[in-house]
Design a protein around this motif. Structure first.
Motif, PDB file in Angstrom:
ATOM      1  N   HIS A 164       0.862  -1.178   0.000  1.00  0.00           N
ATOM      2  CA  HIS A 164       0.000   0.000   0.000  1.00  0.00           C
ATOM      3  C   HIS A 164       0.900   1.229   0.000  1.00  0.00           C
ATOM      4  CE1 HIS A 164      -3.831  -2.058   0.763  1.00  0.00           C
ATOM      5  NE2 HIS A 164      -3.137  -2.880   1.530  1.00  0.00           N
ATOM      6  N   SER A 165       0.873   1.991  -1.082  1.00  0.00           N
ATOM      7  CA  SER A 165       1.646   3.220  -1.186  1.00  0.00           C
ATOM      8  C   SER A 165       0.960   4.101  -2.219  1.00  0.00           C
ATOM      9  CB  SER A 165       3.100   2.912  -1.560  1.00  0.00           C
ATOM     10  OG  SER A 165       3.903   4.069  -1.441  1.00  0.00           O
ATOM     11  N   GLN A 166       1.709   4.928  -2.927  1.00  0.00           N
ATOM     12  CA  GLN A 166       1.153   5.800  -3.953  1.00  0.00           C
ATOM     13  C   GLN A 166       1.980   5.698  -5.223  1.00  0.00           C
ATOM     14  OE1 GLN A 166      -1.443   7.660  -4.438  1.00  0.00           O
ATOM     15  NE2 GLN A 166      -2.371   7.857  -2.428  1.00  0.00           N
ATOM     16  N   PRO A 167       1.333   5.676  -6.397  1.00  0.00           N
ATOM     17  CA  PRO A 167       2.092   5.796  -7.639  1.00  0.00           C
ATOM     18  C   PRO A 167       2.648   7.213  -7.766  1.00  0.00           C
ATOM     19  CG  PRO A 167      -0.256   5.877  -8.099  1.00  0.00           C
ATOM     20  CD  PRO A 167      -0.118   5.584  -6.632  1.00  0.00           C
ATOM     21  N   PRO A 168       3.531   7.452  -8.732  1.00  0.00           N
ATOM     22  CA  PRO A 168       4.173   8.776  -8.826  1.00  0.00           C
ATOM     23  C   PRO A 168       3.192   9.879  -9.206  1.00  0.00           C
ATOM     24  CG  PRO A 168       4.773   7.381 -10.685  1.00  0.00           C
ATOM     25  CD  PRO A 168       4.049   6.505  -9.732  1.00  0.00           C
ATOM     26  N   PRO A 169       3.577  11.126  -8.951  1.00  0.00           N
ATOM     27  CA  PRO A 169       2.691  12.251  -9.270  1.00  0.00           C
ATOM     28  C   PRO A 169       2.271  12.314 -10.736  1.00  0.00           C
ATOM     29  CG  PRO A 169       4.433  12.976  -7.808  1.00  0.00           C
ATOM     30  CD  PRO A 169       4.780  11.571  -8.207  1.00  0.00           C
ATOM     31  N   PHE A 170       3.101  11.798 -11.653  1.00  0.00           N
ATOM     32  CA  PHE A 170       2.744  11.862 -13.071  1.00  0.00           C
ATOM     33  C   PHE A 170       1.785  10.747 -13.486  1.00  0.00           C
ATOM     34  CE2 PHE A 170       6.805   9.547 -12.824  1.00  0.00           C
ATOM     35  CZ  PHE A 170       6.463   8.352 -13.453  1.00  0.00           C
ATOM     36  N   SER A 171       1.504   9.814 -12.595  1.00  0.00           N
ATOM     37  CA  SER A 171       0.613   8.706 -12.919  1.00  0.00           C
ATOM     38  C   SER A 171      -0.846   9.158 -12.888  1.00  0.00           C
ATOM     39  CB  SER A 171       0.807   7.559 -11.924  1.00  0.00           C
ATOM     40  OG  SER A 171      -0.199   6.579 -12.093  1.00  0.00           O
ATOM     41  N   PRO A 172      -1.658   8.721 -13.838  1.00  0.00           N
ATOM     42  CA  PRO A 172      -3.095   9.043 -13.772  1.00  0.00           C
ATOM     43  C   PRO A 172      -3.789   8.368 -12.596  1.00  0.00           C
ATOM     44  CG  PRO A 172      -2.646   7.500 -15.565  1.00  0.00           C
ATOM     45  CD  PRO A 172      -1.321   7.966 -15.053  1.00  0.00           C
ATOM     46  N   TYR A 173      -3.084   7.454 -11.941  1.00  0.00           N
ATOM     47  CA  TYR A 173      -3.671   6.725 -10.818  1.00  0.00           C
ATOM     48  C   TYR A 173      -3.216   7.277  -9.462  1.00  0.00           C
ATOM     49  CZ  TYR A 173      -5.041   3.517 -14.467  1.00  0.00           C
ATOM     50  OH  TYR A 173      -5.590   2.979 -15.603  1.00  0.00           O
ATOM     51  N   GLU A 243      -0.221  11.004   2.440  1.00  0.00           N
ATOM     52  CA  GLU A 243      -0.562  11.446   1.091  1.00  0.00           C
ATOM     53  C   GLU A 243       0.529  11.098   0.092  1.00  0.00           C
ATOM     54  OE1 GLU A 243      -2.457  15.478   0.747  1.00  0.00           O
ATOM     55  OE2 GLU A 243      -1.828  15.576   2.860  1.00  0.00           O
ATOM     56  N   MET A 244       1.780  10.989   0.585  1.00  0.00           N
ATOM     57  CA  MET A 244       2.903  10.663  -0.291  1.00  0.00           C
ATOM     58  C   MET A 244       3.236   9.173  -0.273  1.00  0.00           C
ATOM     59  SD  MET A 244       5.393  13.970   0.287  1.00  0.00           S
ATOM     60  CE  MET A 244       5.043  14.316   2.009  1.00  0.00           C
ATOM     61  N   GLY A 245       2.402   8.396   0.450  1.00  0.00           N
ATOM     62  CA  GLY A 245       2.569   6.949   0.426  1.00  0.00           C
ATOM     63  C   GLY A 245       3.593   6.403   1.391  1.00  0.00           C
ATOM     64  N   HIS A 246       3.841   7.129   2.506  1.00  0.00           N
ATOM     65  CA  HIS A 246       4.865   6.687   3.453  1.00  0.00           C
ATOM     66  C   HIS A 246       4.314   6.615   4.870  1.00  0.00           C
ATOM     67  CE1 HIS A 246       7.964   6.953   0.407  1.00  0.00           C
ATOM     68  NE2 HIS A 246       7.541   8.167   0.098  1.00  0.00           N
ATOM     69  N   LEU A 247       4.663   5.555   5.570  1.00  0.00           N
ATOM     70  CA  LEU A 247       4.309   5.385   6.971  1.00  0.00           C
ATOM     71  C   LEU A 247       5.411   6.004   7.823  1.00  0.00           C
ATOM     72  CD1 LEU A 247       2.396   3.969   9.051  1.00  0.00           C
ATOM     73  CD2 LEU A 247       3.997   2.041   8.971  1.00  0.00           C
ATOM     74  N   PRO A 248       5.103   7.011   8.648  1.00  0.00           N
ATOM     75  CA  PRO A 248       6.164   7.625   9.470  1.00  0.00           C
ATOM     76  C   PRO A 248       6.618   6.679  10.575  1.00  0.00           C
ATOM     77  CG  PRO A 248       4.019   8.527  10.046  1.00  0.00           C
ATOM     78  CD  PRO A 248       3.794   7.651   8.849  1.00  0.00           C
ATOM     79  N   GLN A 249       7.775   6.994  11.148  1.00  0.00           N
ATOM     80  CA  GLN A 249       8.294   6.145  12.215  1.00  0.00           C
ATOM     81  C   GLN A 249       7.546   6.332  13.534  1.00  0.00           C
ATOM     82  OE1 GLN A 249      11.779   7.927  10.827  1.00  0.00           O
ATOM     83  NE2 GLN A 249      10.819   6.816   9.163  1.00  0.00           N
ATOM     84  N   SER A 250       7.174   7.543  13.881  1.00  0.00           N
ATOM     85  CA  SER A 250       6.562   7.817  15.178  1.00  0.00           C
ATOM     86  C   SER A 250       5.049   7.638  15.111  1.00  0.00           C
ATOM     87  CB  SER A 250       6.912   9.235  15.635  1.00  0.00           C
ATOM     88  OG  SER A 250       6.364  10.187  14.739  1.00  0.00           O
ATOM     89  N   GLY A 251       4.410   7.687  16.278  1.00  0.00           N
ATOM     90  CA  GLY A 251       2.962   7.551  16.339  1.00  0.00           C
ATOM     91  C   GLY A 251       2.536   6.170  16.796  1.00  0.00           C
ATOM     92  N   ALA A 252       1.272   6.060  17.185  1.00  0.00           N
ATOM     93  CA  ALA A 252       0.750   4.825  17.763  1.00  0.00           C
ATOM     94  C   ALA A 252       0.878   3.629  16.829  1.00  0.00           C
ATOM     95  CB  ALA A 252      -0.711   5.026  18.168  1.00  0.00           C
ATOM     96  N   GLU A 253       0.719   3.843  15.523  1.00  0.00           N
ATOM     97  CA  GLU A 253       0.822   2.760  14.545  1.00  0.00           C
ATOM     98  C   GLU A 253       1.966   3.011  13.571  1.00  0.00           C
ATOM     99  OE1 GLU A 253      -0.975  -0.135  14.235  1.00  0.00           O
ATOM    100  OE2 GLU A 253      -1.891   0.328  16.176  1.00  0.00           O
TER     101      GLU A 253
END
Length: 306
Positions: A164-173, A243-253
């Protein structure tokens, strides 16, 4: 000896980023920051130290090859240790280096999903452009759990796992990701039993990803951002990490929540680290928190024997 080698450990732009004057980048340039420079995300895998699978072709691929003599074995007048390239996504940070590898007498074998190949063709026109040079030879990157067909890797088995992430900004998806836009890799050496999971672009840890992390002896996972609002807080962007498809290190999850649950014997590394991330500062509280959790930062030149 089978080796997994980190060529570049930073996120897009590298560290320091060429146009960034955030505290990290400015401090590193001034020489007052306890941190190491890093090039953009790319790794390589070899069963024999001669023929290599280049995993992601970063914009700095030529510098990374020059810094890695094994990738230039000089067996012929024109030669390279890069036997093939595998792309985990279509992001420019992972694909622009293909332009630098154009001087080949034969098409460059390229492992990628149909989704990634489609974005490269429709969004960037890379396959068409490179057709005027050495060209590309697409290879199937199966998503059914099967290993890629790469005889030069010998016994090593490389399997793609959809993430689960994001395709690049130039992708229609962009904003509506598909299965196959981003993958992680499960790497297994049946001769030694060693197992590695590589996932530099990871927005969520679902059941298959968690199973892969538990399966592996070594994990190298998304280390892009420390917090969900890191880029917003620094005034560098209006986007959250998710929004950029990345899970941060900190936080509950966050990523650390999951890494802390792995056995102490598991090698735990963060990779694809953004220039804004405070963990890059070796005297920061965030870096100390990583170390207390048994987690390390991947660095350019890191070698992991499989």
């Amino acid at each position: 000896m089978a080796v997994f080698k980190v060529l570049g450990s930073a996120a897009g732009g590298g560290f320091p980023q060429w146009n960034c004057n955030c505290p990290n980048c400015a401090g590193l340039r001034a020489g007052g920051l306890r941190a190491a420079p890093r090039t953009q995300s790319s790794v390589a895998l070899s069963a024999d130290g001669q023929d290599w699978l280049l995993i992601n072709a970063s914009p700095e691929v030529l510098q990374q090859i020059r810094q890695t003599p094994a990738l230039q074995p000089a067996r012929a007048l024109r030669d390279s240790g890069v036997a093939a390239v595998l792309l985990i996504d279509a992001q420019i940070d992972h694909t622009a280096g293909l332009l630098m590898l154009r001087e080949r007498a034969t098409p460059l074998p390229l492992y990628a999903t149909p989704e990634v190949l489609g974005d490269l063709e429709q969004g960037l026109g890379l396959p068409r452009l490179l057709g005027h040079y050495g060209g590309l030879a697409p290879r199937a990157l199966p998503l059914d759990g099967g290993a890629i067909d790469a005889p030069f890797l010998g016994p090593l088995q490389v399997q793609a796992l959809p993430l689960h992430s994001q395709p690049p900004p130039f992708s229609p998806y962009r904003g509506r990701p598909r299965r196959g836009d981003t993958v992680g890799l499960k790497i297994h050496n049946p001769q030694t039993g060693r197992k590695l999971f590589y996932a530099p672009g990871l927005g969520r840890i679902d059941a298959p990803v968690w199973a892969a992390m538990q399966w592996a002896d070594t994990v190298l996972v998304d280390g892009t951002f420390w917090s969900e609002t890191e880029m917003i807080d620094l005034g560098l962007s209006g986007k959250r990490a998710a929004e950029m498809g990345h899970l941060p290190q900190s936080g509950a999850e966050g990523m650390l929540h999951w890494l802390r649950q792995l056995p102490p014997s598991t090698g735990k590394w963060l990779i694809h680290i953004n220039n804004s991330n405070p963990v890059l500062r070796e005297d920061s509280a965030e870096h100390a928190e990583l170390r207390a959790a048994g987690v390390a930062l991947a660095y350019d030149g890191l070698e992991i024997v499989l």
